[in-house]
Design a protein around this motif. Sequence first.
Motif, short mmCIF file in Angstrom:
data_model
loop_
_atom_site.label_atom_id
_atom_site.label_comp_id
_atom_site.label_asym_id
_atom_site.label_seq_id
_atom_site.Cartn_x
_atom_site.Cartn_y
_atom_site.Cartn_z
N LEU A 239 0.83 -1.20 0.00
CA LEU A 239 0.00 0.00 0.00
C LEU A 239 0.87 1.26 0.00
N ALA A 240 1.89 1.25 0.86
CA ALA A 240 2.75 2.44 0.97
C ALA A 240 3.47 2.71 -0.35
N LEU A 241 3.92 1.64 -1.01
CA LEU A 241 4.66 1.84 -2.26
C LEU A 241 3.75 2.39 -3.36
N VAL A 242 2.51 1.96 -3.34
CA VAL A 242 1.58 2.42 -4.38
C VAL A 242 1.14 3.86 -4.11
N ALA A 243 0.95 4.16 -2.83
CA ALA A 243 0.33 5.45 -2.50
C ALA A 243 1.33 6.57 -2.25
N MET A 244 2.60 6.22 -2.05
CA MET A 244 3.56 7.24 -1.60
C MET A 244 3.79 8.34 -2.64
N GLU A 245 4.27 9.46 -2.15
CA GLU A 245 4.67 10.57 -3.02
C GLU A 245 6.04 10.26 -3.59
N PRO A 246 6.41 10.88 -4.69
CA PRO A 246 7.75 10.64 -5.25
C PRO A 246 8.82 11.08 -4.26
N PRO A 247 9.73 10.19 -3.90
CA PRO A 247 10.82 10.61 -3.02
C PRO A 247 11.81 11.48 -3.80
N ALA A 248 12.56 12.29 -3.07
CA ALA A 248 13.49 13.19 -3.75
C ALA A 248 14.68 12.41 -4.30
N ALA A 249 14.99 11.30 -3.68
CA ALA A 249 16.12 10.50 -4.15
C ALA A 249 15.81 9.04 -3.88
N PHE A 250 16.49 8.15 -4.59
CA PHE A 250 16.29 6.74 -4.32
C PHE A 250 17.31 6.29 -3.29
N ASP A 251 17.13 6.77 -2.08
CA ASP A 251 18.01 6.30 -1.01
C ASP A 251 17.16 5.94 0.20
N ASP A 252 17.80 5.32 1.17
CA ASP A 252 17.02 4.76 2.27
C ASP A 252 16.22 5.80 3.03
N LYS A 253 16.79 6.97 3.20
CA LYS A 253 16.07 7.96 3.99
C LYS A 253 14.86 8.50 3.21
N ALA A 254 15.10 8.95 2.01
CA ALA A 254 14.02 9.59 1.24
C ALA A 254 12.87 8.63 0.99
N VAL A 255 13.20 7.41 0.57
CA VAL A 255 12.14 6.45 0.26
C VAL A 255 11.34 6.12 1.50
N ARG A 256 12.04 5.86 2.59
CA ARG A 256 11.33 5.43 3.79
C ARG A 256 10.55 6.59 4.42
N ASP A 257 11.09 7.80 4.28
CA ASP A 257 10.34 8.96 4.78
C ASP A 257 8.98 9.05 4.10
N GLU A 258 8.98 8.84 2.78
CA GLU A 258 7.71 8.95 2.05
C GLU A 258 6.75 7.83 2.43
N LYS A 259 7.30 6.62 2.63
CA LYS A 259 6.43 5.51 3.02
C LYS A 259 5.78 5.78 4.37
N VAL A 260 6.58 6.30 5.29
CA VAL A 260 6.04 6.57 6.62
C VAL A 260 4.94 7.62 6.54
#
Lengths: 483, 384
Positions: A239-260
Amino acid sequence: MIFGGSGDLAMRKLMPALYNLALQRLLPAAFCVVGTARRPLSDAAYREELRLAVSQHSRTKPLNEEVWRSFAENLHFVATSDDRGYGKLRETLDRLDHELGTHANRLFYLATPPPAYASIVRAIGEHRLRGDTGWARVVIEKPFGHDRESARELTEILHTVFREDEVFRIDHYLGKETVQNILVMRFANGIFEPIWNRQYVDHVQITVAETIGVEERAGYYEQAGAMRDVVQNHLLQLLALVAMEPPAAFDDKAVRDEKVKVLRVLRPITGDDVRMNAVRGQYGRGFIEGVAVNAYREEPGVARDSRTETYVALKCWVDNWRWEGTPFYMRTGKRLPKRSTEIAIQFRAAPHQLFSREASEGLEPNALVLRIQPNEGISLKFGAKVPVQGIRIRSVNMDFDYGASFMVEAPDAYETLILDALRGDATLFTRRDEVDQQWAFVDPIMEAWGASPTDPPIYEAGTWGPIEAHVLIERDGREWRKA
Amino acid sequence: MAQSIAIDTTFWGARVLGVAAVERELTRLRRAVIAHALEQRLVAARASVLNLIVYAEREVHARRAAKSISELALRHPSRAIVVLADRGAREDVEARIEMHCHLPAADNATQVSYEQILVRARGDSRQRVASAVIPLLVPDLPVFLWWTGAPPVGGPPFGDLLGVADRLIVDSSDFARPDLALPSIARICSQARGLFGLTDLNWTRLTPWREMVTSFFDVPAWRPFLETTTGVRVGFAVDMDGRDIHPSQALLFIGWLASRLGWRRVDELAPSEAGGLLFAIARADGARVMVRVRPRFERGLEEGDVSGIRVQAERDGQRAEFVVKRQPDERHQTSTVLIDGRTRWERTVPLPSPAIVELIGEELAILGSDRTYEEALAALVRLS
C-alpha cells in the motif's frame, strides 16, 4: 553470523541465497559465515547438512560442486547453549577476522523464532560480539512484535546494542523484483504519475492470496493470524509503495520517509468502523486444486474452537491531497483458490458513454495490474473494437511478462536483501517508525475483534473468502477482481 | 472393473503435477517458442484474449472441442482448460484430478496464441473440479464455459464453473431431450440475468435462416404480411430411419418468431405426426397461426439442422408464401416469394458453413448476453 544457523529459514532461504550470490560472484573476497544454534554440530557435519539443503532449495540446479566447495570452506558452526558457547563464538569470530582481514565487519542475522531475539541481542552485547573496529548490522525477521507496544520494546532491546541505522528489519516482499519495480514504474516513467491520483483512479485493490493452509506453523499462526502475519507487513508495505509521493532520491532515507508519511495518514479503523470496513474469516473444509483439505480448526496444533483469522479484507483511506476519496481495498487469506499477489489500479470510466450499451457490454474499466507473483508482470486493460461489422467493444490486455521480456530468472528476494544488508543499503528494509505506524493501524482492529463475542465467519477452502468480504466492496458498487 | 481412459499424451501433452507445475511447464514451452523466434530475429509475444473452459464427459467431445479452439487460435488467442470428467458418480474409481498441458505448435512462430490444459477428473470428482480449474484461469480475461451435452440444473461442478464464467456456451442440438433441457436452460438464463450471457450454438446455426426470413420483410410491400401470418412450416433433418429426432433448432425458430411478433400461447396441440409437431398459436391480434415442424430425411445434413422454412400469410385477399430452402449442394440458400401461387422474386445466396469452428468463432466475439436468443427461448418455453 546466523543465529538459528541450522533452522528452517537458514536451510531453505538464507544459505541457498548466499550460495547463489557466490555463484554470481557477488560475495566479497574475504567472507565467511558462522552459524550458531543450541545443539552442537561439527563444521563438517554442518557443511554436509547445508549441502543437502542448498542442493534441494537453491533456485539454480544442480549444485555447482566447485563453487560449493570453496563456499563451504568458509562455513563454520559454533554451538551457543550457554555463556561458554558465546565465549567460543567470540574467539571464533576474532580468529576468522584475523585470518581473513575482515576488520570485524559483521552482519548478525537473527533467523530464530522471535522469542529468542531479546536474549540473543543481550548476548551480542554482553559478549561484545560486535567487535571493536568495522561495522555491525543486525537483520531481523518479522514479526516485529505482536502489537505496537511489543514492537517498541523489541526496538528498545535492539537499541541497547545497535543504532537504528544498524537495524535491518527484513520484509522479504520488498526484495522481490516486481515490488521494486513498482517504484521504477511509477517514478522512472513520465506517463503514469500524472494519472496516479484521485482524479483518475477510482480505487485500488491489493491482493495477497495463498492456497496453502497453516501447514506446520500452527504454533505461530494461532497467535498471529492473517492480520499480523500478512497485513501488518506485506500488505501495508505494498500500500505504501503504491500510495507514496515521489521521493526526492532513491536512497534509504528519502524512500522510507515517504512511506512513513503514507502510513501516518492511513485513516485508522477503530470502534464501530471495524464492523463496516474490516472483515475477517477462517477457512473451513473444501477443495484446493482438486484435493480435499481440512478446516483450519482441524489442522494439527490449532485449537478446536480457535478464533484466529485466516482471511482479512479491509477498506482503507489514505487521507491526503492525492488520494482523497479513493478507497484502497486490501485482502489476504489462506486456502484461497489461487496463489496470487497483485496490485490493481482501477481507473475511472470514460466520462461520456459514446457507444451503445449493447456495444460496450464487454467493456470494463481500465485497470493497470501489477502482478507480484506468480507470472510477474504488468498488464493494462483497455477497450478495443472487436473485428466485426458494427461496433462491439471488448476489454483486452496489454501484457508485459517479466520472464518473457528479460529471459532471465529474477533473483530470489533473499539474495537481493542479503546483498543490500552487506552493502549497508537499508532502502528495502523497514524502519522503526514504519513498524510503529503499521501497528498503530493494525492494533485497534485486532482489539475490536478480540473483544467481539462472535467467531470469525467461516469460508469454504478454495473460495475467495467469506460472503462478508464481498459485501464490503459490493456495497460501494464495486467488486473484487478475478485475480 | 474400473477401466480408466488412457490419456493420449501426444494430443494432450505431458502429465504435470498441480497448478503451479502447469504454469511452469507452459512458461517453459512459451519461452522455447520465444527464444526460437528471437533466433529468427522475430519478436514473439504471448497473445491471449480469453479463457475457455470446456466440460466434456466423453474424450471424443473433449478432443473435438480442443481441435476447434486450436483452429481458432489466431482469431481468438486463448487459454483452453478442457475438463474431461467421468460420467456420473463412479464409486469404483478413486476421485482425483490429473492435469496435462500442451502448447500446440502454431504455423505462426511469432505468436503463442493457444495454451491447452487438460483437467482429467476421475471418479466422483464433482466437488473437486472447480478448485482445479479456477486457479488455471488467466486473470483479467473473460471466461467462456463451453458445456458439451445438456447442462445439469445446478450443483457442482456446473454451478461452480458458471460462477466464474462470463458466458455459457451450449449446443442444444446435442440435447437428448430438448423438451426438458431447453426449459432448464431458460431457467438458468433467467436466474442469472446479467451475471453471464448464454449462447446456444444451435441458435448460431439458425442465424442465416433468421437473416433470410427477416430480409423478406425489409421490403415495404411485403412488410404488412408479417402481421397476418397464418402458418409456419419448418423442416428439420433426421437420419434415414427417422430415429434420432432433434427438433431443438426448428423449435428455437418458432420461439424466435413468437417472441418477436408477440405470439402467445398454444391454442390447441394436435397429436404429433411422425416425430413432428403440429400446433396452433395465437397471434397478437388473436387470430390463429398453424405451425408445423416436420422431420425430413435429407442427405448430407446434420440431424436437427433446419432444411427449409415456409411462412404463409394472407392480407387483402392476397395469399403470400415466403420460402427459404437449402440447395442440394448444401452451400447455398434460396429464398422465394410467392404471391397467390406465383413466384414474384427469387434469390440464391451462399450459406455459411455450419462447422463448429465457425460457430464457436462467432460466439467468442460476443461477450454480452444475447437478448434475442433469451427471449426466443423464453417464448418457446411459454408455448410448450
